[in-house]
Write a protein that holds these residues in place. Structure first.
Motif, mmCIF file in Angstrom:
data_model
loop_
_atom_site.group_PDB
_atom_site.id
_atom_site.type_symbol
_atom_site.label_atom_id
_atom_site.label_comp_id
_atom_site.label_asym_id
_atom_site.label_seq_id
_atom_site.Cartn_x
_atom_site.Cartn_y
_atom_site.Cartn_z
ATOM 1 N N ILE A 138 -5.602 -13.093 21.870
ATOM 2 C CA ILE A 138 -5.090 -11.792 21.436
ATOM 3 C C ILE A 138 -3.601 -11.870 21.092
ATOM 4 O O ILE A 138 -3.129 -11.179 20.188
ATOM 5 N N HIS A 139 -2.851 -12.709 21.791
ATOM 6 C CA HIS A 139 -1.409 -12.832 21.509
ATOM 7 C C HIS A 139 -1.181 -13.542 20.171
ATOM 8 O O HIS A 139 -0.237 -13.229 19.450
ATOM 9 N N ASP A 140 -2.049 -14.461 19.841
ATOM 10 C CA ASP A 140 -1.978 -15.124 18.539
ATOM 11 C C ASP A 140 -2.306 -14.131 17.422
ATOM 12 O O ASP A 140 -1.725 -14.174 16.341
ATOM 13 N N ALA A 141 -3.202 -13.201 17.692
ATOM 14 C CA ALA A 141 -3.601 -12.206 16.688
ATOM 15 C C ALA A 141 -2.457 -11.265 16.324
ATOM 16 O O ALA A 141 -2.437 -10.709 15.224
ATOM 17 N N LEU A 142 -1.485 -11.089 17.210
ATOM 18 C CA LEU A 142 -0.343 -10.218 16.900
ATOM 19 C C LEU A 142 0.422 -10.687 15.660
ATOM 20 O O LEU A 142 1.032 -9.877 14.958
ATOM 21 N N LYS A 143 0.381 -11.989 15.391
ATOM 22 C CA LYS A 143 1.103 -12.535 14.237
ATOM 23 C C LYS A 143 0.573 -11.995 12.926
ATOM 24 O O LYS A 143 1.271 -12.002 11.914
ATOM 25 N N SER A 144 -0.652 -11.532 12.917
ATOM 26 C CA SER A 144 -1.264 -11.016 11.697
ATOM 27 C C SER A 144 -0.515 -9.813 11.132
ATOM 28 O O SER A 144 -0.477 -9.612 9.926
ATOM 29 N N PHE A 145 0.105 -9.041 11.998
ATOM 30 C CA PHE A 145 0.773 -7.821 11.539
ATOM 31 C C PHE A 145 2.075 -8.091 10.798
ATOM 32 O O PHE A 145 2.574 -7.240 10.086
ATOM 33 N N SER A 146 2.650 -9.254 10.987
ATOM 34 C CA SER A 146 3.913 -9.559 10.307
ATOM 35 C C SER A 146 3.720 -10.505 9.133
ATOM 36 O O SER A 146 4.686 -11.004 8.577
ATOM 37 N N ARG A 147 2.494 -10.732 8.742
ATOM 38 C CA ARG A 147 2.219 -11.678 7.657
ATOM 39 C C ARG A 147 2.735 -11.186 6.308
ATOM 40 O O ARG A 147 3.245 -11.944 5.516
ATOM 41 N N TYR A 148 2.610 -9.897 6.041
ATOM 42 C CA TYR A 148 3.054 -9.338 4.758
ATOM 43 C C TYR A 148 4.193 -8.360 4.994
ATOM 44 O O TYR A 148 4.090 -7.479 5.831
ATOM 45 N N SER A 149 5.262 -8.488 4.226
ATOM 46 C CA SER A 149 6.395 -7.577 4.381
ATOM 47 C C SER A 149 6.362 -6.440 3.370
ATOM 48 O O SER A 149 7.039 -5.434 3.539
ATOM 49 N N VAL A 150 5.590 -6.591 2.303
ATOM 50 C CA VAL A 150 5.507 -5.559 1.269
ATOM 51 C C VAL A 150 4.036 -5.282 0.973
ATOM 52 O O VAL A 150 3.242 -6.209 0.855
ATOM 53 N N GLN A 151 3.711 -4.016 0.860
ATOM 54 C CA GLN A 151 2.347 -3.604 0.508
ATOM 55 C C GLN A 151 2.396 -2.977 -0.888
ATOM 56 O O GLN A 151 3.153 -2.045 -1.109
ATOM 57 N N TYR A 152 1.606 -3.467 -1.796
ATOM 58 C CA TYR A 152 1.616 -2.954 -3.164
ATOM 59 C C TYR A 152 0.811 -1.665 -3.311
ATOM 60 O O TYR A 152 1.222 -0.737 -3.963
ATOM 61 N N GLN A 153 -0.362 -1.628 -2.693
ATOM 62 C CA GLN A 153 -1.257 -0.492 -2.859
ATOM 63 C C GLN A 153 -0.940 0.607 -1.844
ATOM 64 O O GLN A 153 -0.465 0.341 -0.762
ATOM 65 N N GLY A 154 -1.279 1.834 -2.215
ATOM 66 C CA GLY A 154 -1.205 2.927 -1.271
ATOM 67 C C GLY A 154 -2.367 2.848 -0.302
ATOM 68 O O GLY A 154 -3.432 2.336 -0.640
ATOM 69 N N ALA A 155 -2.155 3.336 0.917
ATOM 70 C CA ALA A 155 -3.200 3.332 1.944
ATOM 71 C C ALA A 155 -2.871 4.439 2.947
ATOM 72 O O ALA A 155 -1.957 5.228 2.726
ATOM 73 N N ARG A 165 7.515 3.987 -4.907
ATOM 74 C CA ARG A 165 8.556 3.975 -3.869
ATOM 75 C C ARG A 165 9.879 3.478 -4.395
ATOM 76 O O ARG A 165 10.862 3.517 -3.710
ATOM 77 N N ARG A 166 9.938 2.988 -5.595
ATOM 78 C CA ARG A 166 11.195 2.432 -6.133
ATOM 79 C C ARG A 166 12.111 3.513 -6.616
ATOM 80 O O ARG A 166 11.796 4.552 -6.989
#
Length: 166
Positions: A138-155, A165-166
């Protein structure tokens, strides 16, 4: 006690899990008072069980037709969405509908075959808690949240796409 990842103040954290996922309603009726996440089928048959347990949390599988009962679901503390297989993406749609169309504000938890590579996408669809498969770190899985710094699509987490957003 098992651990889950929960988004608290925008940050994913590993916390103790106070809830137990129940697959058969009869198991819950034998120990009332604990924090059970009951199957949606219990909700559909609640008149039979209501004397024993008042549900505070339900789990929904991709095959459940929950939309007719969505107004009553707002009485709950937690809704969990089951991912029976990592290849089954219907849980993403359920989460998105609960957050965007039906205004669910409570905890929305991903359960089942939840893997590290899916977490960021699940968060974008509205999940704020994640029960990682027990055979994964589970501690290794936390790294998944910082993989992308920018999201292109709305969600759900950022409704505006990058070009707005620009």
């Amino acid at each position: 006690m098992a651990n889950i990842i929960k988004i608290i103040n925008g940050m994913p954290q590993v916390i103790d899990d106070n809830w137990i996922v129940i697959s058969e309603v009869d198991a819950a009726t034998q120990s009332p008072g604990t924090h059970h996440i009951l199957p949606f089928s219990y909700w559909q048959k609640r008149d039979v069980y209501e004397v024993t347990i008042k549900p505070r949390a339900l789990w929904i599988s991709p095959d459940h037709d929950f939309e007719a009962s969505v107004t009553q679901l707002h009485e709950l503390d937690l809704i969990a969405v089951d991912f029976p297989s990592f290849r089954d993406g219907r849980g993403y749609s359920i989460a998105y509908l609960l957050r965007s169309r039906y205004g669910w504000k409570g905890e929305l938890r991903a359960i089942g075959d939840v893997l590290r590579d899916q977490l960021n996408y699940m968060r974008r669809c509205g999940f704020d808690a994640f029960a990682i498969r027990s055979d994964k770190n589970i501690h290794d899985a936390l790294k998944s949240f910082s993989r992308y710094s920018v999201q292109y699509q709305g969600a759900v987490d950022q409704p505006l796409p990058l070009f707005r957003r620009r």
